[in-house]
Design a protein around this motif. Structure first.
Motif, PDB file in Angstrom:
ATOM      1  N   LEU A 195       1.743 -55.867  18.439  1.00 28.26           N
ATOM      2  CA  LEU A 195       0.490 -55.396  17.858  1.00 28.26           C
ATOM      3  C   LEU A 195       0.614 -54.627  16.781  1.00 28.26           C
ATOM      4  CD1 LEU A 195      -1.105 -55.351  21.451  1.00 28.26           C
ATOM      5  CD2 LEU A 195      -1.919 -56.796  19.716  1.00 28.26           C
ATOM      6  N   GLN A 196       1.518 -53.742  16.903  1.00 29.51           N
ATOM      7  CA  GLN A 196       1.728 -52.601  15.859  1.00 29.51           C
ATOM      8  C   GLN A 196       2.132 -53.532  14.547  1.00 29.51           C
ATOM      9  OE1 GLN A 196       1.418 -49.278  15.697  1.00 29.51           O
ATOM     10  NE2 GLN A 196       1.657 -49.678  13.470  1.00 29.51           N
ATOM     11  N   GLN A 197       2.777 -54.461  14.618  1.00 30.33           N
ATOM     12  CA  GLN A 197       2.867 -55.526  13.327  1.00 30.33           C
ATOM     13  C   GLN A 197       1.922 -55.912  12.661  1.00 30.33           C
ATOM     14  OE1 GLN A 197       6.778 -57.315  15.266  1.00 30.33           O
ATOM     15  NE2 GLN A 197       7.434 -57.139  12.942  1.00 30.33           N
ATOM     16  N   SER A 198       0.881 -56.539  13.505  1.00 28.13           N
ATOM     17  CA  SER A 198      -0.395 -56.983  13.372  1.00 28.13           C
ATOM     18  C   SER A 198      -1.093 -56.121  12.528  1.00 28.13           C
ATOM     19  CB  SER A 198      -1.240 -57.678  14.628  1.00 28.13           C
ATOM     20  OG  SER A 198      -2.453 -58.042  14.053  1.00 28.13           O
ATOM     21  N   ILE A 199      -1.123 -54.690  12.967  1.00 27.83           N
ATOM     22  CA  ILE A 199      -1.850 -53.513  12.513  1.00 27.83           C
ATOM     23  C   ILE A 199      -1.565 -53.338  11.109  1.00 27.83           C
ATOM     24  CG2 ILE A 199      -2.517 -51.346  12.673  1.00 27.83           C
ATOM     25  CD1 ILE A 199      -2.727 -51.829  15.693  1.00 27.83           C
ATOM     26  N   GLN A 200      -0.160 -53.335  11.004  1.00 27.79           N
ATOM     27  CA  GLN A 200       0.416 -53.015   9.599  1.00 27.79           C
ATOM     28  C   GLN A 200       0.112 -53.749   8.749  1.00 27.79           C
ATOM     29  OE1 GLN A 200       4.664 -52.527  10.798  1.00 27.79           O
ATOM     30  NE2 GLN A 200       4.579 -50.471  11.405  1.00 27.79           N
ATOM     31  N   ILE A 201       0.181 -55.165   9.030  1.00 34.15           N
ATOM     32  CA  ILE A 201      -0.221 -56.438   7.969  1.00 34.15           C
ATOM     33  C   ILE A 201      -1.915 -56.365   7.577  1.00 34.15           C
ATOM     34  CG2 ILE A 201      -0.120 -58.647   7.668  1.00 34.15           C
ATOM     35  CD1 ILE A 201       2.130 -59.080   9.551  1.00 34.15           C
ATOM     36  N   GLN A 202      -2.600 -56.224   8.721  1.00 32.92           N
ATOM     37  CA  GLN A 202      -4.119 -56.164   8.489  1.00 32.92           C
ATOM     38  C   GLN A 202      -4.670 -54.784   9.239  1.00 32.92           C
ATOM     39  OE1 GLN A 202      -5.592 -59.995   9.033  1.00 32.92           O
ATOM     40  NE2 GLN A 202      -7.272 -59.676   7.708  1.00 32.92           N
ATOM     41  N   PRO A 203      -4.585 -53.633   8.779  1.00 34.37           N
ATOM     42  CA  PRO A 203      -5.087 -52.649   9.512  1.00 34.37           C
ATOM     43  C   PRO A 203      -6.705 -52.462   9.831  1.00 34.37           C
ATOM     44  CG  PRO A 203      -4.582 -52.053   7.350  1.00 34.37           C
ATOM     45  CD  PRO A 203      -4.048 -53.377   7.170  1.00 34.37           C
ATOM     46  N   GLY A 204      -7.420 -53.248   9.176  1.00 40.95           N
ATOM     47  CA  GLY A 204      -8.877 -53.203   9.292  1.00 40.95           C
ATOM     48  C   GLY A 204      -9.356 -54.137  10.174  1.00 40.95           C
ATOM     49  N   VAL A 205      -8.678 -54.843  10.963  1.00 37.53           N
ATOM     50  CA  VAL A 205      -9.225 -55.433  12.165  1.00 37.53           C
ATOM     51  C   VAL A 205      -9.225 -54.866  13.438  1.00 37.53           C
ATOM     52  CG1 VAL A 205      -8.967 -57.823  13.413  1.00 37.53           C
ATOM     53  CG2 VAL A 205      -8.352 -57.464  10.681  1.00 37.53           C
ATOM     54  N   LEU A 206     -10.315 -54.824  14.137  1.00 38.88           N
ATOM     55  CA  LEU A 206     -10.574 -54.067  15.249  1.00 38.88           C
ATOM     56  C   LEU A 206      -9.769 -54.631  16.530  1.00 38.88           C
ATOM     57  CD1 LEU A 206     -12.347 -51.890  16.866  1.00 38.88           C
ATOM     58  CD2 LEU A 206     -13.878 -53.944  17.356  1.00 38.88           C
ATOM     59  N   GLY A 207      -9.691 -55.750  16.748  1.00 37.69           N
ATOM     60  CA  GLY A 207      -9.224 -56.452  17.891  1.00 37.69           C
ATOM     61  C   GLY A 207      -7.561 -55.860  18.234  1.00 37.69           C
ATOM     62  N   PRO A 208      -6.786 -55.736  17.190  1.00 39.30           N
ATOM     63  CA  PRO A 208      -5.225 -55.488  17.449  1.00 39.30           C
ATOM     64  C   PRO A 208      -5.326 -53.824  18.128  1.00 39.30           C
ATOM     65  CG  PRO A 208      -5.428 -56.934  15.548  1.00 39.30           C
ATOM     66  CD  PRO A 208      -6.813 -56.642  15.989  1.00 39.30           C
TER      67      PRO A 208
END
Length: 541
Positions: free
Chosen positions: A101-114
């Protein structure tokens, strides 16, 4: 065929087979249609669909393998990392889930779900400071997210920051009518703060909208029991249990209420009925054992309580009741062991120490017995003081609500004689003093409250208001800053801070404060008006 082309084809085939290998065996049987798509077009979308199919069928390990295969083809996909994280979370691999999930946030930080899912994983891993940061980011991305408010408020409640949780949830008061979790969170924060009247009011309002909600029924029943409104609690729990006869948890709640309120005539047959239909339920065994003890059927009580403790060895009440049974059967060594187990399991009741004192005396251990008796007496004195203070505080709230402020003041002061170090009680006294216009005594009560608990945001805010009214803007600013520091979601305090900063001609800071208030509550009329006033004040004259 050209050797180089043949080599490339062979390499692609090996790579493709390595992706497909985890799904070829019996452990991850993939549907034929998806397998065919992977054979024909081994692309990330096909593996993603496969993972989603496994997720739907609760085969989370297979889903994780599918998403990993998809990530080999699309290593920069934030969505795939999120899906992988969710599957790993469901699988119980919390550390790996948090990493994905941290990797998901690093790639696209503006998405709420992760952010929401990452915060949940971090909470489970007890990385609570990191979790709080994620809840804060989630609220910044969507201040109206019920999931983010639920997560943040639960975090604050778990860490004893009840005022901040209340401020956050009160800012979303309209949403609490539509979201049961937020209503329960707010009631819990009120309850933990000793504000049982407010907790009851919130729950009764929301349960009118959601009458079939068990979480709301459970929460309201708990509040009513804490307020010693046993009959009302029994009526509520009984009505819900009757309407939902196959809901085991509804029956359990009703039985708990009956036992706590000592309604043994109704509790005993219900306990027998539930034990007969659920013979391996530790609570029903405990309840039936407790009823048998009261009826003097010690052998049957012993059997049920021992069986209950095999299933749940940490039930302090079962240990205590078994100790009473063994004491009645003249098994003092066994009773002593059970009373000690009750304390080790977290039992807080003073009676455990008293009963332990009795068996220690019977065993000739006089010194240890005297120690237990001293603990018992101290606990009873403290319990009596708390009970008396609570009763007087409840009566004071009723008097204040009916407009009898002077009587409320007398009762709050009587309560504080029993528990003088109760910050919230001092704050409540200040509210009653405010109602009669005794500003000097009100300030004294507020100062006492923040001396006990500097993070009591409600008291800091009210002191700021008194200072503002006295035109001591510097002192007012300091109190309002303390209020928003202690409770960053306290909209009213942010508005008050903005107004004070505006009076001090600190317009830039005032605009920042009012922007924060409007982020928390975009439709707040006072904040909107103050923003206009600040804009006018900044215009050159």
């Amino acid at each position: 065929m050209d050797l180089w082309v043949a080599f490339r084809l062979r390499r692609c085939l090996i790579l493709f087979l390595s992706w497909l290998a985890p799904f070829a065996g019996a452990q991850c049987p993939a549907p034929a249609a998806v397998q065919s798509e992977i054979h024909t077009h081994p692309q990330a979308k096909a593996f993603t669909r496969l993972g989603e199919w496994f997720d739907v069928h609760h085969q989370y390990e297979c889903a994780a393998e599918a998403y990993r295969s998809a990530l080999k083809l699309a290593p920069k996909s934030a969505h795939l990392f999120e899906l992988l994280g969710k599957s790993l979370y469901a699988l119980g691999d919390l550390s790996a889930a948090a990493d994905a999930l941290q990797q998901s946030i690093q790639i696209q930080p503006g998405v709420l779900g992760p952010h929401l899912e990452h915060a949940q994983a971090l909470e489970q891993l007890h990385r609570t400071d990191e979790a709080k940061l994620e809840w804060e980011v989630a609220l910044q991305l969507d201040p109206n997210s019920a999931a983010a408010m639920d997560g943040m408020s639960r975090h604050l409640i778990a860490h004893g920051d009840y005022p901040q949780a209340i401020a956050l949830l009160r800012a979303a008061s309209g949403d609490t009518l539509h979201d049961e979790k937020l209503a329960v969170d707010l009631a819990q924060a009120y309850g933990k703060s000793g504000m049982l009247d407010e907790a009851e009011g919130v729950l009764k309002k929301v349960i009118g909208v959601h009458p079939s909600s068990f979480p709301l029924t459970f929460a309201l029943t708990t509040v009513l029991m804490n307020r010693i409104y046993f009959q009302e609690a029994a009526d509520l729990a009984g009505k819900f249990a009757t309407a939902h006869p196959n809901d085991v948890e509804a029956q359990r709640l009703y039985l708990r209420v009956l036992i706590t309120s000592e309604d043994l005539a109704d509790a005993a047959p219900l306990a027998r009925k539930l034990q007969a239909s659920h013979p391996q339920d530790s609570y029903f065994l405990y309840a039936n054992g407790a009823m048998e003890l009261r009826a003097g059927n010690y052998a049957a009580a012993k059997t049920d309580l021992q069986h209950s403790l095999v299933l749940n060895p940490d039930n302090s009440s079962a240990h205590f009741n078994l100790g009473l049974v063994l004491e009645r059967l003249n098994d003092n060594p066994g009773a002593k062991q059970q009373f000690e187990e009750a304390l080790a399991s977290g039992g807080q009741e003073p009676e455990i120490h008293l009963e332990l004192e009795k068996v220690l005396q019977a065993l000739g251990q006089s010194e240890e017995a005297q120690q237990q008796l001293a603990i018992y007496k101290d606990a009873i004195d403290a319990q009596s003081a708390r009970s008396l203070a609570k009763a007087k505080a409840v009566e004071a709230e009723q008097q204040l609500a009916s407009g009898n402020s002077q009587k409320a003041i007398e009762l709050y002061r009587a309560a504080l004689q029993e528990t003088p170090n109760d910050a919230l009680l001092n704050y409540k006294l200040s509210a009653a003093l405010d109602a009669v216009g005794d500003t000097t005594a009100e300030r004294s009560a507020l100062e006492r409250a923040i001396q006990i608990d500097p993070d009591l945001a409600l008291a800091q805010n009210q002191l700021g208001y008194l200072d503002f009214r006295s035109r001591d803007s510097a002192a007012a600013e300091e109190h309002f800053r303390q209020a928003v520091r202690a409770a960053p979601a306290f909209t009213e305090a942010w508005i008050n801070l903005a107004a004070t900063l505006g009076m001090e001609s600190k317009f830039s800071e005032a605009e920042t404060a009012i922007a924060t208030a409007l982020k928390l509550d975009p439709k707040n009329a006072e904040a909107l008006q103050l923003r206009q006033d600040l804009a006018v004040a900044r215009q050159p004259k």
